[in-house]
Design a protein around this motif. Structure first.
Motif, mmCIF file in Angstrom:
data_model
loop_
_atom_site.group_PDB
_atom_site.id
_atom_site.type_symbol
_atom_site.label_atom_id
_atom_site.label_comp_id
_atom_site.label_asym_id
_atom_site.label_seq_id
_atom_site.Cartn_x
_atom_site.Cartn_y
_atom_site.Cartn_z
ATOM 1 N N LEU A 21 -72.157 28.372 86.383
ATOM 2 C CA LEU A 21 -71.116 27.357 86.547
ATOM 3 C C LEU A 21 -69.971 28.038 87.287
ATOM 4 C CD1 LEU A 21 -70.335 24.400 85.686
ATOM 5 C CD2 LEU A 21 -69.057 25.468 83.809
ATOM 6 N N THR A 22 -69.802 27.689 88.552
ATOM 7 C CA THR A 22 -68.899 28.470 89.397
ATOM 8 C C THR A 22 -67.881 27.622 90.119
ATOM 9 O OG1 THR A 22 -68.834 30.104 91.196
ATOM 10 C CG2 THR A 22 -70.534 28.408 91.348
ATOM 11 N N ASN A 23 -66.642 28.120 90.162
ATOM 12 C CA ASN A 23 -65.620 27.566 91.040
ATOM 13 C C ASN A 23 -65.788 28.226 92.400
ATOM 14 O OD1 ASN A 23 -64.603 26.082 88.934
ATOM 15 N ND2 ASN A 23 -62.640 27.141 88.803
ATOM 16 N N TRP A 24 -66.295 27.450 93.379
ATOM 17 C CA TRP A 24 -66.640 28.034 94.672
ATOM 18 C C TRP A 24 -66.666 26.909 95.707
ATOM 19 C CZ3 TRP A 24 -69.381 33.120 94.279
ATOM 20 C CH2 TRP A 24 -69.530 33.748 95.515
ATOM 21 N N SER A 25 -66.144 27.171 96.871
ATOM 22 C CA SER A 25 -66.198 26.182 97.947
ATOM 23 C C SER A 25 -67.647 25.896 98.321
ATOM 24 C CB SER A 25 -65.443 26.688 99.176
ATOM 25 O OG SER A 25 -65.785 25.935 100.322
ATOM 26 N N PRO A 37 -73.193 28.606 100.498
ATOM 27 C CA PRO A 37 -74.469 28.933 101.146
ATOM 28 C C PRO A 37 -74.551 30.361 101.648
ATOM 29 C CG PRO A 37 -73.736 26.756 101.818
ATOM 30 C CD PRO A 37 -72.600 27.366 101.057
ATOM 31 N N ILE A 38 -73.417 30.959 102.012
ATOM 32 C CA ILE A 38 -73.409 32.370 102.427
ATOM 33 C C ILE A 38 -73.834 33.247 101.267
ATOM 34 C CG2 ILE A 38 -71.962 34.270 103.260
ATOM 35 C CD1 ILE A 38 -70.185 32.130 104.606
ATOM 36 N N PRO A 77 -79.867 37.478 96.555
ATOM 37 C CA PRO A 77 -81.128 36.885 96.110
ATOM 38 C C PRO A 77 -81.206 36.651 94.602
ATOM 39 C CG PRO A 77 -81.528 38.635 97.702
ATOM 40 C CD PRO A 77 -80.079 38.707 97.356
ATOM 41 N N PHE A 78 -80.448 37.408 93.820
ATOM 42 C CA PHE A 78 -80.534 37.223 92.370
ATOM 43 C C PHE A 78 -80.075 35.832 91.937
ATOM 44 C CE2 PHE A 78 -76.087 38.582 92.648
ATOM 45 C CZ PHE A 78 -75.471 37.722 91.751
ATOM 46 N N LEU A 79 -79.368 35.113 92.789
ATOM 47 C CA LEU A 79 -78.954 33.754 92.431
ATOM 48 C C LEU A 79 -80.152 32.838 92.217
ATOM 49 C CD1 LEU A 79 -75.892 33.309 94.832
ATOM 50 C CD2 LEU A 79 -75.838 33.732 92.360
ATOM 51 N N GLN A 80 -81.297 33.219 92.763
ATOM 52 C CA GLN A 80 -82.518 32.435 92.570
ATOM 53 C C GLN A 80 -83.069 32.581 91.150
ATOM 54 O OE1 GLN A 80 -83.205 30.378 95.023
ATOM 55 N NE2 GLN A 80 -81.558 31.333 96.222
#
Length: 209
Positions: A115-119, A124-125, A131-134
């Motif tokens: 759960l992230t606050n991120w534009s 996508p960058i 890769p660990f986000l997968q």
């Protein structure tokens, strides 16, 4: 931190920035400005955290940039660099935290979410670079949803989307404001300060009653 001993968790929810990913605008602006004092002034008075959070909540990078350029024309070049050279703010992974995530994934005992606050325009960058986000079963990005922590609706969106029981979930975030909001919403939480502290806190999950 809530007392995690003798409680069964099925789901662990991670924040990303400053927990798993080392993001800091100073990595860029210490190259642009001659002194650390100039960098700090710029980040405290021009491209401020509050300004950045509006992009996390869905405002376009172009609108955000032009707004500041119009307000502070003398700072046009560094303002445009904020997103023009955004990748230079990424310092890599917080390796020991990523190792903890990997170990949790390997046990097969937990559903793992972010759960992230991120534009939505810069996330996508990160997906390409890390890769660990997968490894996550799902990621909810504030810029995509046009909601952000610490708004309770943002936590509820994650719970609803992935059918998560708040009473069986554990949330990890470096921002105490976000941790407090999650706790007030009934989600046990760890205020992250270091990978070692996180590892020690998570070890209580394995204590049997």
């Amino acid at each position: 931190m809530e007392n995690l001993v003798c409680k069964s968790y099925s789901t662990i929810i991670f924040d990303l920035g400053a927990v798993l990913i080392d993001w800091n605008p100073r990595y860029l602006f210490n190259k642009i400005f001659s002194t650390p004092e100039e960098t700090e002034y710029f980040l405290e008075h021009i491209c401020t955290p509050d300004w950045n959070e509006e992009q996390d909540a869905g405002r376009s990078l172009q609108d955000a940039t032009e707004m500041l350029v119009n307000a502070y024309p003398a700072y046009e070049a560094p303002i445009r660099a904020y997103y023009g050279r955004w990748k230079e703010m990424l310092g890599g992974t917080i390796d020991d935290s990523v190792q903890i995530l990997y170990q949790l994934k390997e046990t097969g005992q937990y559903r793992l979410y972010a759960l992230t606050n991120w534009s939505n325009e810069t996330f996508p960058i990160a997906l390409v670079q890390y890769p660990f986000l997968q490894w996550f079963d799902g990621i909810v990005v504030s810029g995509r949803e046009k909601q952000r922590k610490p708004d309770t609706a943002f936590y509820q969106l994650l719970l609803d989307r992935y059918n998560i029981n708040a009473a069986e979930a554990l949330f990890i975030d470096d921002n105490l404001r976000n941790v407090t909001a999650a706790r007030n919403y009934g989600i046990d939480s760890i205020h992250f300060t270091s990978p070692e502290q996180l590892k020690n806190a998570l070890s209580t999950i394995d204590i049997q009653c």
